[in-house]
Design a protein around this motif. Structure first.
Motif, PDB file in Angstrom:
ATOM      1  N   THR A 173      59.758 -12.841  82.741  1.00 41.93           N
ATOM      2  CA  THR A 173      58.830 -13.975  82.557  1.00 41.93           C
ATOM      3  C   THR A 173      57.383 -13.519  82.648  1.00 41.93           C
ATOM      4  O   THR A 173      56.480 -14.315  82.391  1.00 41.93           O
ATOM      5  CB  THR A 173      59.059 -15.074  83.607  1.00 41.93           C
ATOM      6  OG1 THR A 173      58.728 -14.583  84.913  1.00 41.93           O
ATOM      7  CG2 THR A 173      60.494 -15.577  83.584  1.00 41.93           C
ATOM      8  N   ARG A 175      51.079 -22.816  83.341  1.00 44.14           N
ATOM      9  CA  ARG A 175      51.913 -22.717  82.147  1.00 44.14           C
ATOM     10  C   ARG A 175      53.384 -22.843  82.506  1.00 44.14           C
ATOM     11  O   ARG A 175      53.773 -22.676  83.666  1.00 44.14           O
ATOM     12  CB  ARG A 175      51.682 -21.368  81.461  1.00 44.14           C
ATOM     13  CG  ARG A 175      52.095 -20.165  82.308  1.00 44.14           C
ATOM     14  CD  ARG A 175      51.404 -18.910  81.811  1.00 44.14           C
ATOM     15  NE  ARG A 175      51.904 -17.690  82.462  1.00 44.14           N
ATOM     16  CZ  ARG A 175      51.496 -17.276  83.665  1.00 44.14           C
ATOM     17  NH1 ARG A 175      50.621 -17.969  84.357  1.00 44.14           N
ATOM     18  NH2 ARG A 175      51.970 -16.144  84.188  1.00 44.14           N
ATOM     19  N   VAL A 235      63.061 -23.199  82.361  1.00 37.32           N
ATOM     20  CA  VAL A 235      61.643 -22.840  82.438  1.00 37.32           C
ATOM     21  C   VAL A 235      61.228 -22.680  83.889  1.00 37.32           C
ATOM     22  O   VAL A 235      61.782 -23.313  84.801  1.00 37.32           O
ATOM     23  CB  VAL A 235      60.729 -23.883  81.759  1.00 37.32           C
ATOM     24  CG1 VAL A 235      60.987 -23.944  80.269  1.00 37.32           C
ATOM     25  CG2 VAL A 235      60.860 -25.237  82.405  1.00 37.32           C
ATOM     26  N   ASP A 244      58.700 -20.427  72.508  1.00 40.88           N
ATOM     27  CA  ASP A 244      58.846 -19.652  73.733  1.00 40.88           C
ATOM     28  C   ASP A 244      60.316 -19.497  74.084  1.00 40.88           C
ATOM     29  O   ASP A 244      60.747 -18.444  74.560  1.00 40.88           O
ATOM     30  CB  ASP A 244      58.091 -20.336  74.879  1.00 40.88           C
ATOM     31  CG  ASP A 244      57.921 -19.426  76.080  1.00 40.88           C
ATOM     32  OD1 ASP A 244      57.738 -18.218  75.872  1.00 40.88           O
ATOM     33  OD2 ASP A 244      57.974 -19.930  77.218  1.00 40.88           O
ATOM     34  N   THR A 275      49.732 -16.560  75.764  1.00 44.37           N
ATOM     35  CA  THR A 275      50.136 -17.826  76.354  1.00 44.37           C
ATOM     36  C   THR A 275      51.198 -17.604  77.422  1.00 44.37           C
ATOM     37  O   THR A 275      51.140 -18.177  78.511  1.00 44.37           O
ATOM     38  CB  THR A 275      50.687 -18.769  75.259  1.00 44.37           C
ATOM     39  OG1 THR A 275      49.678 -18.983  74.283  1.00 44.37           O
ATOM     40  CG2 THR A 275      51.100 -20.100  75.844  1.00 44.37           C
ATOM     41  N   ARG A 276      52.162 -16.764  77.121  1.00 47.89           N
ATOM     42  CA  ARG A 276      53.265 -16.506  78.052  1.00 47.89           C
ATOM     43  C   ARG A 276      52.765 -15.827  79.331  1.00 47.89           C
ATOM     44  O   ARG A 276      53.245 -16.118  80.430  1.00 47.89           O
ATOM     45  CB  ARG A 276      54.308 -15.636  77.341  1.00 47.89           C
ATOM     46  CG  ARG A 276      55.637 -15.479  78.085  1.00 47.89           C
ATOM     47  CD  ARG A 276      56.651 -14.803  77.184  1.00 47.89           C
ATOM     48  NE  ARG A 276      57.873 -14.506  77.917  1.00 47.89           N
ATOM     49  CZ  ARG A 276      58.873 -15.365  78.093  1.00 47.89           C
ATOM     50  NH1 ARG A 276      58.791 -16.579  77.592  1.00 47.89           N
ATOM     51  NH2 ARG A 276      59.949 -15.013  78.765  1.00 47.89           N
ATOM     52  N   ASN A 330      55.819  -7.820  78.959  1.00 49.15           N
ATOM     53  CA  ASN A 330      54.965  -8.077  77.810  1.00 49.15           C
ATOM     54  C   ASN A 330      55.401  -7.222  76.622  1.00 49.15           C
ATOM     55  O   ASN A 330      55.445  -7.690  75.482  1.00 49.15           O
ATOM     56  CB  ASN A 330      53.514  -7.770  78.185  1.00 49.15           C
ATOM     57  CG  ASN A 330      52.519  -8.187  77.128  1.00 49.15           C
ATOM     58  OD1 ASN A 330      52.612  -9.274  76.581  1.00 49.15           O
ATOM     59  ND2 ASN A 330      51.557  -7.321  76.835  1.00 49.15           N
ATOM     60  N   SER A 353      57.095 -24.980  72.955  1.00 51.76           N
ATOM     61  CA  SER A 353      58.175 -24.619  73.877  1.00 51.76           C
ATOM     62  C   SER A 353      59.372 -24.068  73.118  1.00 51.76           C
ATOM     63  O   SER A 353      60.092 -23.203  73.616  1.00 51.76           O
ATOM     64  CB  SER A 353      58.592 -25.842  74.708  1.00 51.76           C
ATOM     65  OG  SER A 353      59.004 -26.903  73.859  1.00 51.76           O
ATOM     66  N   VAL A 373      56.985 -21.129  81.484  1.00 48.08           N
ATOM     67  CA  VAL A 373      57.502 -19.927  80.828  1.00 48.08           C
ATOM     68  C   VAL A 373      59.019 -20.038  80.712  1.00 48.08           C
ATOM     69  O   VAL A 373      59.710 -20.282  81.712  1.00 48.08           O
ATOM     70  CB  VAL A 373      57.133 -18.649  81.617  1.00 48.08           C
ATOM     71  CG1 VAL A 373      57.647 -17.414  80.886  1.00 48.08           C
ATOM     72  CG2 VAL A 373      55.623 -18.561  81.824  1.00 48.08           C
ATOM     73  N   SER A 374      59.524 -19.874  79.502  1.00 44.99           N
ATOM     74  CA  SER A 374      60.971 -19.948  79.292  1.00 44.99           C
ATOM     75  C   SER A 374      61.673 -18.735  79.875  1.00 44.99           C
ATOM     76  O   SER A 374      61.149 -17.620  79.861  1.00 44.99           O
ATOM     77  CB  SER A 374      61.271 -20.053  77.791  1.00 44.99           C
ATOM     78  OG  SER A 374      60.816 -21.277  77.274  1.00 44.99           O
TER      79      SER A 374
END
Length: 366
Positions: free
Chosen positions: A186, A234, A207, A337, A318-319, A303, A334, A236-237
């Protein structure tokens, strides 16, 4: 021969009278000098030669006091100023700080072994302080004019494979297994993970919601703060392959209630870097990964994996909660993601991670 001043005193744009800077051999010379000063005043280019006589140390104290900063940032800036700026410049005046002195000061810091990131931070703070001195019309221009002194090249950090991530997760104590997996898949920061509450995890939606980050002062006090920027808040999935890992952890280790911390220390207190560090080092060694690997490198690994899973630069930012360019970019949906998380899940299955490391499903759910 008599000496003349430029009319003995000059008037500076409504700021009162100021003594002339020097004497002149003739009244004509003094008058010419006065005319030049008056022209500078009209153009807004004149500065009081006595303004920069203000003591640097006193000015630095007031400058830092009046800045609006988060507690941790204030503490860090105060430490850098006290240790690396004040010893060189405090005894003199603002006007005594020249480009040559700044260059010499920076060179000595590097020569005495102060780390380059710290030297860059010290230079940035000194430049910011002197920018304020320019705004306050204490000096005419900022002497911090050394090209490249405000940045440094960050060395390339190690990137793990999915199998190596699970190797560390398998080697670390079960209390911290999920901490390792979420950091990698994540890309949450340590402070964001340490601040997570039960209510921040939505298993049905897959999430993790980041609302805050934990910070620690030098005196050991822990507190929650807002993320570094608005982009840091945020959702995060999470890959489906980690849902059972999360469910098992939530059944065993968090603090009580929906406000309970997801990750706690070995004695049930709040998670700290200091009470996690030994476990991390042992697991890293047991997994046989790079000795220079830091926990934060899991975020870099995540990443890289998300990029390999097809995430665009905008989606990666964004993530990860990066603010640069965020304001000018559309929010990632969403659904998009979730698709990235699904691709990460495929990587986990491909590496055998879910099969080799996931605990049996616990009966408790959230």
């Amino acid at each position: 021969m008599p000496k003349y001043t430029n009319a003995d005193r000059i008037t500076a744009g409504g700021n009162g009278q100021h003594p002339a800077e020097k004497t002149y051999p003739s009244k004509t010379d003094a008058q010419i000098a006065l005319t030049q000063v008056e022209a500078d005043i009209t153009r807004g280019q004149w500065s009081d030669p006595d303004a920069g006589a203000l003591n640097f140390g006193d000015y630095a104290t007031v400058w830092l006091r009046d800045r609006k900063l988060a507690d941790r940032t204030r503490e860090r800036n105060e430490s850098v100023i006290r240790l690396h700026i004040v010893p060189t410049f405090a005894a003199g005046s603002i006007a005594d700080v020249s480009t040559a002195r700044v260059r010499s000061w920076r060179g000595k810091l590097l020569a005495t072994g102060v780390g380059e990131p710290t030297v860059v931070k010290a230079y940035q703070l000194l430049r910011a302080l002197l920018n304020t001195a320019v705004d306050d019309e204490l000096i005419r221009r900022n002497p911090c004019r050394i090209k490249g002194a405000d940045r440094y090249d960050v060395p390339e950090r190690p990137v793990l494979t999915v199998a190596e991530v699970f190797g560390i997760a398998d080697a670390i104590g079960p209390r911290y297994r999920l901490l390792v997996l979420l950091a990698a898949f994540t890309t949450l920061r340590f402070g964001e993970l340490a601040a997570l509450r039960r209510k921040d995890i939505d298993l049905s939606g897959r999430v993790v919601v980041v609302r805050r980050a934990q910070a620690e002062l030098q005196n050991g006090r822990l507190f929650d703060k807002a993320p570094k920027s608005a982009a840091g808040v945020r959702a995060v999935s999470v890959p489906a392959e980690l849902v059972d890992e999360i469910r098992h952890h939530l059944a065993q280790y968090p603090g009580p209630g929906q406000e309970g911390h997801v990750f706690v220390g070995p004695q049930g207190g709040q998670l700290r870097r200091s009470n996690f560090r030994d476990d991390w080092i042992k697991a890293r060694k047991a997994a046989g990964v790079a000795a220079e690997l830091h926990f934060h490198d899991l975020r870099h690994t995540g990443n890289t994996l998300a990029s390999a899973a097809g995430a665009s630069t905008r989606e990666l930012m964004t993530r990860m909660g990066h603010s640069s360019s965020r304001a000018a970019l559309m929010h990632m949906t969403s659904d998009r993601d979730r698709a990235i998380a699904d691709r990460l899940g495929s990587m986990i299955r491909g590496a055998g991670g879910a099969a080799s490391g996931s605990p049996e499903e616990a009966s408790a759910d959230t």
